[in-house]
Motif scaffolding. Sequence first.
Motif, PDB file in Angstrom:
ATOM      1  N   ALA A  15      -2.005  29.114  59.166  1.00  0.00           N
ATOM      2  CA  ALA A  15      -2.180  28.463  57.862  1.00  0.00           C
ATOM      3  C   ALA A  15      -1.230  27.275  57.728  1.00  0.00           C
ATOM      4  CB  ALA A  15      -1.938  29.470  56.744  1.00  0.00           C
ATOM      5  N   ARG A  16       0.025  27.449  58.155  1.00  0.00           N
ATOM      6  CA  ARG A  16       0.989  26.336  58.099  1.00  0.00           C
ATOM      7  C   ARG A  16       0.562  25.196  59.021  1.00  0.00           C
ATOM      8  NH1 ARG A  16       4.742  30.589  58.054  1.00  0.00           N
ATOM      9  NH2 ARG A  16       5.279  30.237  60.244  1.00  0.00           N
ATOM     10  N   THR A  17       0.031  25.544  60.168  1.00  0.00           N
ATOM     11  CA  THR A  17      -0.421  24.530  61.125  1.00  0.00           C
ATOM     12  C   THR A  17      -1.572  23.714  60.546  1.00  0.00           C
ATOM     13  OG1 THR A  17       0.297  25.841  63.011  1.00  0.00           O
ATOM     14  CG2 THR A  17      -1.398  24.193  63.432  1.00  0.00           C
ATOM     15  N   LEU A  18      -2.487  24.364  59.870  1.00  0.00           N
ATOM     16  CA  LEU A  18      -3.633  23.651  59.293  1.00  0.00           C
ATOM     17  C   LEU A  18      -3.199  22.671  58.205  1.00  0.00           C
ATOM     18  CD1 LEU A  18      -6.278  26.492  59.161  1.00  0.00           C
ATOM     19  CD2 LEU A  18      -6.262  24.501  60.664  1.00  0.00           C
ATOM     20  N   ARG A  19      -2.089  22.949  57.548  1.00  0.00           N
ATOM     21  CA  ARG A  19      -1.573  22.033  56.514  1.00  0.00           C
ATOM     22  C   ARG A  19      -0.695  20.927  57.101  1.00  0.00           C
ATOM     23  NH1 ARG A  19      -0.853  27.051  53.752  1.00  0.00           N
ATOM     24  NH2 ARG A  19       1.339  27.074  54.344  1.00  0.00           N
ATOM     25  N   SER A  20      -0.289  21.092  58.338  1.00  0.00           N
ATOM     26  CA  SER A  20       0.625  20.153  58.974  1.00  0.00           C
ATOM     27  C   SER A  20      -0.075  18.841  59.344  1.00  0.00           C
ATOM     28  CB  SER A  20       1.204  20.770  60.243  1.00  0.00           C
ATOM     29  OG  SER A  20       1.937  19.822  60.974  1.00  0.00           O
ATOM     30  N   LYS A  21       0.605  17.747  59.071  1.00  0.00           N
ATOM     31  CA  LYS A  21       0.067  16.436  59.445  1.00  0.00           C
ATOM     32  C   LYS A  21       0.371  16.106  60.898  1.00  0.00           C
ATOM     33  CE  LYS A  21       0.209  14.624  54.798  1.00  0.00           C
ATOM     34  NZ  LYS A  21       0.687  13.602  53.884  1.00  0.00           N
ATOM     35  N   SER A  22       1.338  16.805  61.478  1.00  0.00           N
ATOM     36  CA  SER A  22       1.740  16.495  62.852  1.00  0.00           C
ATOM     37  C   SER A  22       1.073  17.375  63.908  1.00  0.00           C
ATOM     38  CB  SER A  22       3.256  16.627  62.991  1.00  0.00           C
ATOM     39  OG  SER A  22       3.660  17.951  62.732  1.00  0.00           O
ATOM     40  N   ALA A  23       0.306  18.369  63.502  1.00  0.00           N
ATOM     41  CA  ALA A  23      -0.360  19.257  64.462  1.00  0.00           C
ATOM     42  C   ALA A  23      -1.511  18.530  65.149  1.00  0.00           C
ATOM     43  CB  ALA A  23      -0.878  20.501  63.757  1.00  0.00           C
ATOM     44  N   SER A  24      -1.702  18.832  66.426  1.00  0.00           N
ATOM     45  CA  SER A  24      -2.783  18.198  67.188  1.00  0.00           C
ATOM     46  C   SER A  24      -4.138  18.784  66.782  1.00  0.00           C
ATOM     47  CB  SER A  24      -2.563  18.429  68.684  1.00  0.00           C
ATOM     48  OG  SER A  24      -2.759  19.796  69.006  1.00  0.00           O
ATOM     49  N   ALA A  25      -5.184  18.077  67.163  1.00  0.00           N
ATOM     50  CA  ALA A  25      -6.542  18.551  66.868  1.00  0.00           C
ATOM     51  C   ALA A  25      -6.816  19.879  67.562  1.00  0.00           C
ATOM     52  CB  ALA A  25      -7.563  17.507  67.295  1.00  0.00           C
ATOM     53  N   THR A  26      -6.354  20.015  68.796  1.00  0.00           N
ATOM     54  CA  THR A  26      -6.547  21.255  69.539  1.00  0.00           C
ATOM     55  C   THR A  26      -5.834  22.407  68.846  1.00  0.00           C
ATOM     56  OG1 THR A  26      -6.769  20.076  71.635  1.00  0.00           O
ATOM     57  CG2 THR A  26      -6.155  22.402  71.765  1.00  0.00           C
ATOM     58  N   GLN A  27      -4.590  22.150  68.426  1.00  0.00           N
ATOM     59  CA  GLN A  27      -3.818  23.180  67.742  1.00  0.00           C
ATOM     60  C   GLN A  27      -4.512  23.607  66.446  1.00  0.00           C
ATOM     61  OE1 GLN A  27       0.226  22.187  66.377  1.00  0.00           O
ATOM     62  NE2 GLN A  27       0.929  23.826  67.730  1.00  0.00           N
ATOM     63  N   LYS A  28      -5.052  22.643  65.716  1.00  0.00           N
ATOM     64  CA  LYS A  28      -5.735  22.961  64.458  1.00  0.00           C
ATOM     65  C   LYS A  28      -7.032  23.732  64.693  1.00  0.00           C
ATOM     66  CE  LYS A  28      -3.714  19.600  61.380  1.00  0.00           C
ATOM     67  NZ  LYS A  28      -3.935  18.738  60.242  1.00  0.00           N
ATOM     68  N   LYS A  29      -7.775  23.402  65.752  1.00  0.00           N
ATOM     69  CA  LYS A  29      -9.010  24.133  66.058  1.00  0.00           C
ATOM     70  C   LYS A  29      -8.705  25.599  66.348  1.00  0.00           C
ATOM     71  CE  LYS A  29     -11.645  20.352  68.082  1.00  0.00           C
ATOM     72  NZ  LYS A  29     -12.214  19.815  69.333  1.00  0.00           N
ATOM     73  N   LEU A  30      -7.699  25.818  67.189  1.00  0.00           N
ATOM     74  CA  LEU A  30      -7.336  27.192  67.538  1.00  0.00           C
ATOM     75  C   LEU A  30      -6.751  27.931  66.341  1.00  0.00           C
ATOM     76  CD1 LEU A  30      -5.886  26.515  71.075  1.00  0.00           C
ATOM     77  CD2 LEU A  30      -7.948  27.825  70.541  1.00  0.00           C
ATOM     78  N   ALA A  31      -5.962  27.229  65.526  1.00  0.00           N
ATOM     79  CA  ALA A  31      -5.383  27.844  64.326  1.00  0.00           C
ATOM     80  C   ALA A  31      -6.492  28.251  63.356  1.00  0.00           C
ATOM     81  CB  ALA A  31      -4.413  26.881  63.650  1.00  0.00           C
ATOM     82  N   ALA A  32      -7.480  27.398  63.189  1.00  0.00           N
ATOM     83  CA  ALA A  32      -8.598  27.699  62.288  1.00  0.00           C
ATOM     84  C   ALA A  32      -9.380  28.913  62.784  1.00  0.00           C
ATOM     85  CB  ALA A  32      -9.515  26.494  62.155  1.00  0.00           C
ATOM     86  N   SER A  33      -9.600  28.980  64.083  1.00  0.00           N
ATOM     87  CA  SER A  33     -10.317  30.118  64.643  1.00  0.00           C
ATOM     88  C   SER A  33      -9.520  31.404  64.467  1.00  0.00           C
ATOM     89  CB  SER A  33     -10.605  29.878  66.127  1.00  0.00           C
ATOM     90  OG  SER A  33     -11.319  30.953  66.677  1.00  0.00           O
ATOM     91  N   ALA A  34      -8.226  31.345  64.756  1.00  0.00           N
ATOM     92  CA  ALA A  34      -7.370  32.521  64.593  1.00  0.00           C
ATOM     93  C   ALA A  34      -7.340  32.973  63.130  1.00  0.00           C
ATOM     94  CB  ALA A  34      -5.960  32.227  65.090  1.00  0.00           C
ATOM     95  N   LEU A  35      -7.227  32.013  62.225  1.00  0.00           N
ATOM     96  CA  LEU A  35      -7.175  32.343  60.801  1.00  0.00           C
ATOM     97  C   LEU A  35      -8.491  32.951  60.318  1.00  0.00           C
ATOM     98  CD1 LEU A  35      -5.222  32.260  58.432  1.00  0.00           C
ATOM     99  CD2 LEU A  35      -6.084  29.986  57.892  1.00  0.00           C
ATOM    100  N   SER A  36      -9.599  32.456  60.831  1.00  0.00           N
ATOM    101  CA  SER A  36     -10.899  33.014  60.420  1.00  0.00           C
ATOM    102  C   SER A  36     -11.070  34.451  60.890  1.00  0.00           C
ATOM    103  CB  SER A  36     -12.047  32.151  60.943  1.00  0.00           C
ATOM    104  OG  SER A  36     -12.260  32.372  62.316  1.00  0.00           O
ATOM    105  N   GLN A  37     -10.303  34.855  61.885  1.00  0.00           N
ATOM    106  CA  GLN A  37     -10.399  36.206  62.423  1.00  0.00           C
ATOM    107  C   GLN A  37      -9.318  37.127  61.853  1.00  0.00           C
ATOM    108  OE1 GLN A  37     -10.230  35.377  66.606  1.00  0.00           O
ATOM    109  NE2 GLN A  37     -12.365  34.769  66.693  1.00  0.00           N
ATOM    110  N   ALA A  38      -8.602  36.670  60.841  1.00  0.00           N
ATOM    111  CA  ALA A  38      -7.505  37.459  60.277  1.00  0.00           C
ATOM    112  C   ALA A  38      -7.985  38.545  59.320  1.00  0.00           C
ATOM    113  CB  ALA A  38      -6.514  36.547  59.567  1.00  0.00           C
ATOM    114  N   SER A  39      -9.030  38.278  58.569  1.00  0.00           N
ATOM    115  CA  SER A  39      -9.453  39.252  57.569  1.00  0.00           C
ATOM    116  C   SER A  39     -10.647  40.090  58.005  1.00  0.00           C
ATOM    117  CB  SER A  39      -9.769  38.544  56.254  1.00  0.00           C
ATOM    118  OG  SER A  39     -10.833  37.646  56.432  1.00  0.00           O
ATOM    119  N   LYS A  40     -11.414  39.590  58.941  1.00  0.00           N
ATOM    120  CA  LYS A  40     -12.586  40.315  59.424  1.00  0.00           C
ATOM    121  C   LYS A  40     -12.582  40.290  60.946  1.00  0.00           C
ATOM    122  CE  LYS A  40     -15.401  39.300  55.430  1.00  0.00           C
ATOM    123  NZ  LYS A  40     -16.512  38.587  54.886  1.00  0.00           N
ATOM    124  N   ALA A  41     -13.216  41.243  61.533  1.00  0.00           N
ATOM    125  CA  ALA A  41     -13.268  41.341  62.988  1.00  0.00           C
ATOM    126  C   ALA A  41     -14.401  40.475  63.530  1.00  0.00           C
ATOM    127  CB  ALA A  41     -13.443  42.787  63.411  1.00  0.00           C
TER     128      ALA A  41
END
Length: 80
Positions: A15-41
């Motif tokens: 979540a912090r990475t997705l709000r970060s202006k300095s995170a790379s596109a790759t980092q944000k893609k993986l962060a978004a995927s990981a976050l989407s898998q946090a509440s449901k399997a």
Amino acid sequence: MNTRKTSKSVASKAARTLRSKSASATQKKLAASALSQASKAHVTGKRMERLAATVLNGKKYASKTKTFAGSVLSQSNGKR
């Protein structure tokens, strides 16, 4: 069905990475995927699996990026 979920600590970092202006596109893609898998399997898709595998095998990626990649890949379809 996949019963694994992203841990609370990884989800928080994602979540912090997705709000970060300095995170790379790759980092944000993986962060978004990981976050989407946090509440449901959810199961990781093929394209995200490939990206995560590339990151884990690459030397140029930050440890946080590799953390997200590991989380995403651990929730992939083991039959692929």
